[in-house]
Design a protein around this motif. Structure first.
Motif, PDB file in Angstrom:
ATOM      1  N   MET A   1     -24.608  42.859  33.495  1.00 33.33           N
ATOM      2  CA  MET A   1     -24.183  41.601  32.892  1.00 33.33           C
ATOM      3  C   MET A   1     -22.799  41.783  32.287  1.00 33.33           C
ATOM      4  N   SER A   2     -22.027  40.735  32.310  1.00 37.02           N
ATOM      5  CA  SER A   2     -20.680  40.739  31.760  1.00 37.02           C
ATOM      6  C   SER A   2     -20.697  41.044  30.269  1.00 37.02           C
ATOM      7  N   GLU A   3     -19.635  41.690  29.790  1.00 33.57           N
ATOM      8  CA  GLU A   3     -19.493  41.897  28.353  1.00 33.57           C
ATOM      9  C   GLU A   3     -19.062  40.605  27.670  1.00 33.57           C
ATOM     10  N   ASN A   4     -18.578  39.643  28.445  1.00 30.83           N
ATOM     11  CA  ASN A   4     -18.189  38.343  27.918  1.00 30.83           C
ATOM     12  C   ASN A   4     -19.321  37.361  28.176  1.00 30.83           C
ATOM     13  N   THR A   5     -19.958  36.883  27.101  1.00 34.46           N
ATOM     14  CA  THR A   5     -21.040  35.913  27.257  1.00 34.46           C
ATOM     15  C   THR A   5     -20.952  34.869  26.157  1.00 34.46           C
ATOM     16  N   TYR A   6     -21.516  33.699  26.455  1.00 36.38           N
ATOM     17  CA  TYR A   6     -21.791  32.741  25.391  1.00 36.38           C
ATOM     18  C   TYR A   6     -23.258  32.364  25.498  1.00 36.38           C
ATOM     19  N   THR A   7     -23.839  32.049  24.349  1.00 31.32           N
ATOM     20  CA  THR A   7     -25.255  31.714  24.272  1.00 31.32           C
ATOM     21  C   THR A   7     -25.409  30.335  23.656  1.00 31.32           C
ATOM     22  N   MET A   8     -26.181  29.482  24.317  1.00 35.45           N
ATOM     23  CA  MET A   8     -26.446  28.156  23.780  1.00 35.45           C
ATOM     24  C   MET A   8     -27.341  28.284  22.555  1.00 35.45           C
ATOM     25  N   ARG A   9     -26.908  27.681  21.458  1.00 35.91           N
ATOM     26  CA  ARG A   9     -27.693  27.683  20.219  1.00 35.91           C
ATOM     27  C   ARG A   9     -28.462  26.377  20.050  1.00 35.91           C
ATOM     28  N   THR A  10     -27.828  25.246  20.379  1.00 35.87           N
ATOM     29  CA  THR A  10     -28.505  23.950  20.268  1.00 35.87           C
ATOM     30  C   THR A  10     -28.102  23.074  21.439  1.00 35.87           C
ATOM     31  N   TRP A  11     -28.969  22.113  21.767  1.00 33.59           N
ATOM     32  CA  TRP A  11     -28.707  21.115  22.815  1.00 33.59           C
ATOM     33  C   TRP A  11     -29.378  19.822  22.375  1.00 33.59           C
ATOM     34  N   ASP A  12     -28.589  18.772  22.150  1.00 32.82           N
ATOM     35  CA  ASP A  12     -29.113  17.476  21.748  1.00 32.82           C
ATOM     36  C   ASP A  12     -28.609  16.451  22.755  1.00 32.82           C
ATOM     37  N   GLU A  13     -29.513  15.925  23.584  1.00 39.85           N
ATOM     38  CA  GLU A  13     -29.145  15.013  24.662  1.00 39.85           C
ATOM     39  C   GLU A  13     -29.815  13.661  24.468  1.00 39.85           C
ATOM     40  N   ASN A  14     -29.025  12.589  24.683  1.00 39.59           N
ATOM     41  CA  ASN A  14     -29.533  11.231  24.551  1.00 39.59           C
ATOM     42  C   ASN A  14     -29.027  10.380  25.702  1.00 39.59           C
ATOM     43  N   VAL A  15     -29.942   9.609  26.310  1.00 40.29           N
ATOM     44  CA  VAL A  15     -29.556   8.676  27.367  1.00 40.29           C
ATOM     45  C   VAL A  15     -28.703   7.576  26.737  1.00 40.29           C
ATOM     46  N   VAL A  16     -27.563   7.291  27.352  1.00 41.92           N
ATOM     47  CA  VAL A  16     -26.671   6.236  26.886  1.00 41.92           C
ATOM     48  C   VAL A  16     -27.007   4.924  27.583  1.00 41.92           C
ATOM     49  N   SER A  17     -27.207   4.996  28.915  1.00 45.48           N
ATOM     50  CA  SER A  17     -27.500   3.780  29.664  1.00 45.48           C
ATOM     51  C   SER A  17     -28.251   4.133  30.942  1.00 45.48           C
ATOM     52  N   ARG A  24     -28.806   7.048  35.600  1.00 46.05           N
ATOM     53  CA  ARG A  24     -28.491   6.910  34.181  1.00 46.05           C
ATOM     54  C   ARG A  24     -27.414   7.922  33.795  1.00 46.05           C
ATOM     55  N   TYR A  25     -26.813   7.687  32.643  1.00 42.81           N
ATOM     56  CA  TYR A  25     -25.932   8.713  32.122  1.00 42.81           C
ATOM     57  C   TYR A  25     -26.297   8.992  30.677  1.00 42.81           C
ATOM     58  N   ALA A  26     -25.939  10.187  30.245  1.00 47.00           N
ATOM     59  CA  ALA A  26     -26.340  10.663  28.931  1.00 47.00           C
ATOM     60  C   ALA A  26     -25.175  11.389  28.260  1.00 47.00           C
ATOM     61  N   HIS A  27     -25.278  11.501  26.951  1.00 48.54           N
ATOM     62  CA  HIS A  27     -24.350  12.290  26.146  1.00 48.54           C
ATOM     63  C   HIS A  27     -25.128  13.498  25.632  1.00 48.54           C
ATOM     64  N   ALA A  28     -24.523  14.662  25.706  1.00 48.73           N
ATOM     65  CA  ALA A  28     -25.144  15.866  25.154  1.00 48.73           C
ATOM     66  C   ALA A  28     -24.154  16.556  24.234  1.00 48.73           C
ATOM     67  N   ARG A  29     -24.644  16.995  23.088  1.00 48.48           N
ATOM     68  CA  ARG A  29     -23.854  17.820  22.171  1.00 48.48           C
ATOM     69  C   ARG A  29     -24.551  19.169  22.092  1.00 48.48           C
ATOM     70  N   ALA A  30     -23.769  20.213  22.341  1.00 51.02           N
ATOM     71  CA  ALA A  30     -24.306  21.575  22.332  1.00 51.02           C
ATOM     72  C   ALA A  30     -23.477  22.439  21.391  1.00 51.02           C
ATOM     73  N   THR A  31     -24.095  23.500  20.886  1.00 52.11           N
ATOM     74  CA  THR A  31     -23.358  24.516  20.148  1.00 52.11           C
ATOM     75  C   THR A  31     -23.573  25.851  20.846  1.00 52.11           C
ATOM     76  N   PHE A  32     -22.536  26.679  20.818  1.00 49.96           N
ATOM     77  CA  PHE A  32     -22.558  27.964  21.499  1.00 49.96           C
ATOM     78  C   PHE A  32     -22.037  29.062  20.588  1.00 49.96           C
ATOM     79  N   ALA A  33     -22.478  30.300  20.830  1.00 50.83           N
ATOM     80  CA  ALA A  33     -21.959  31.491  20.166  1.00 50.83           C
ATOM     81  C   ALA A  33     -21.334  32.373  21.241  1.00 50.83           C
TER      82      ALA A  33
END
Length: 131
Positions: A1-17, A24-33
């Motif tokens: 595995m690469s020494e360069n990684t990011y890890t998803m900490r949170t994922w909040d997704e909501n359908v917009v329409s 449909r389309y959605a908006h997602a807000r994520a946080t990463f480390a």
């Protein structure tokens, strides 16, 4: 595995329409480390499209992410623009630093990167330079 990684900490997704079972389309807000060349944390916003029931095509999503931390030991923040392909087999991503978005010791940062994974920990590449 690469020494360069990011890890998803949170994922909040909501359908917009659109309906849950149809186009449909959605908006997602994520946080990463991040670890590796980039060390720090981030918040990212994506716009996602889903074709609906019976469609298994790979889709693409734009995203903007602000990373706070360091690049190769230099501290500050910067914004990257994503072009992510996603589907049942995971993601592939091509991204670039938004010109002029670097702050602190990251002012003048330019660069491009890639990422691909089917898990929450994602190896990435980052080719960068300074103005």
């Amino acid at each position: 595995m690469s020494e360069n990684t990011y890890t998803m900490r949170t994922w909040d997704e909501n359908v917009v329409s659109g309906p849950e079972d149809g186009p449909r389309y959605a908006h997602a807000r994520a946080t990463f480390a991040y670890t590796g060349i980039i060390e720090g944390s981030s918040t990212c916003d994506y716009i996602l499209y889903y074709a609906g029931e019976g469609y298994a095509s790979e889709e693409r999503a734009p995203g903007l992410e602000r990373i706070e931390g360091s690049v190769d030991g230099r501290k500050g923040s910067f914004v990257i623009r994503h072009d992510v392909a996603y589907g049942p087999d995971g993601i592939t991503d091509e991204w670039h630093v938004v010109p002029g978005s670097g702050t602190g010791e990251l002012a003048g940062l330019k660069g491009t990167g890639t990422a691909a994974s089917a898990t929450e920990t994602v190896p990435y590449t980052f080719d960068y330079s300074w103005d």
